[in-house]
Design a protein around this motif. Structure first.
Motif, mmCIF file in Angstrom:
data_model
loop_
_atom_site.group_PDB
_atom_site.id
_atom_site.type_symbol
_atom_site.label_atom_id
_atom_site.label_comp_id
_atom_site.label_asym_id
_atom_site.label_seq_id
_atom_site.Cartn_x
_atom_site.Cartn_y
_atom_site.Cartn_z
ATOM 1 N N SER A 1 -7.326 11.004 -0.514
ATOM 2 C CA SER A 1 -8.033 9.730 -0.402
ATOM 3 C C SER A 1 -9.496 9.878 -0.814
ATOM 4 O O SER A 1 -10.006 9.114 -1.641
ATOM 5 N N VAL B 1 -7.772 2.275 -3.905
ATOM 6 C CA VAL B 1 -7.172 1.679 -2.710
ATOM 7 C C VAL B 1 -5.954 0.840 -3.076
ATOM 8 O O VAL B 1 -4.916 0.902 -2.407
ATOM 9 N N GLY C 1 -3.232 3.211 -3.889
ATOM 10 C CA GLY C 1 -2.748 3.787 -2.641
ATOM 11 C C GLY C 1 -1.825 2.829 -1.902
ATOM 12 O O GLY C 1 -0.787 3.234 -1.378
ATOM 13 N N VAL D 1 -2.586 9.188 3.265
ATOM 14 C CA VAL D 1 -3.513 8.814 2.183
ATOM 15 C C VAL D 1 -4.002 7.384 2.371
ATOM 16 O O VAL D 1 -5.211 7.123 2.413
ATOM 17 N N THR E 1 -6.078 6.734 5.562
ATOM 18 C CA THR E 1 -7.457 7.193 5.407
ATOM 19 C C THR E 1 -8.261 6.193 4.585
ATOM 20 O O THR E 1 -9.404 5.872 4.916
ATOM 21 N N MET E 2 -7.651 5.680 3.528
ATOM 22 C CA MET E 2 -8.344 4.697 2.694
ATOM 23 C C MET E 2 -8.698 3.438 3.484
ATOM 24 O O MET E 2 -9.824 2.932 3.396
#
Length: 129
Positions: free
Chosen positions: A37, A50, A53, A84, A87-88
């Motif tokens: 991330s 993002v 993701g 991932v 976290t973003m």
């Protein structure tokens, strides 16, 4: 001894057995999520990172929901993408909008509680398998 057909049927599980190896891999996927991330957000267009993701997380989650048994690469890809994308989302809330980690932690805990409550209502237990 009971005849073979008298045993209850074995149900397929979509989850791995919880062992030391499970926890080692889980910890590694958490680290992978954090570093992946951070790398993509800091070394590229954060909005694109993002959105990508979110797309990859959605694809992995749909794949995990679609399978009827434990398929290691599908399961662990989903776990990694949760890390991932999670976290973003946290970083966007904290860095982008100034939401303190304590507040986002409480908000995510409420959402997780709602997910577990829904899971229990549908499945009648919280243990996979």
């Amino acid at each position: 001894m009971r005849p073979f057909h008298a045993f209850p049927p074995v149900t397929a599980s979509k989850f791995p057995e919880i062992t030391a190896a499970f926890w080692i891999i889980k910890i590694l996927t958490t680290g992978i999520g954090e570093t992946t991330s951070d790398y993509f957000v800091l070394h590229g267009d954060p909005v694109f990172a993002v959105l990508s993701g979110a797309l990859l997380f959605s694809v992995a989650l749909l794949a995990q929901l679609a399978v009827r048994q434990y398929i290691p690469w599908v399961y662990w890809l989903t776990v990694a993408m949760v890390s991932v994308f999670g976290t973003m989302v946290t970083d966007v809330a904290h860095v982008g909008y100034g939401v303190p980690y304590a507040i986002s932690c409480i908000a995510f805990a409420v959402v997780l509680t709602a997910i577990f409550a829904t899971w229990f209502k549908v499945e009648r237990n919280l243990w996979p398998g």
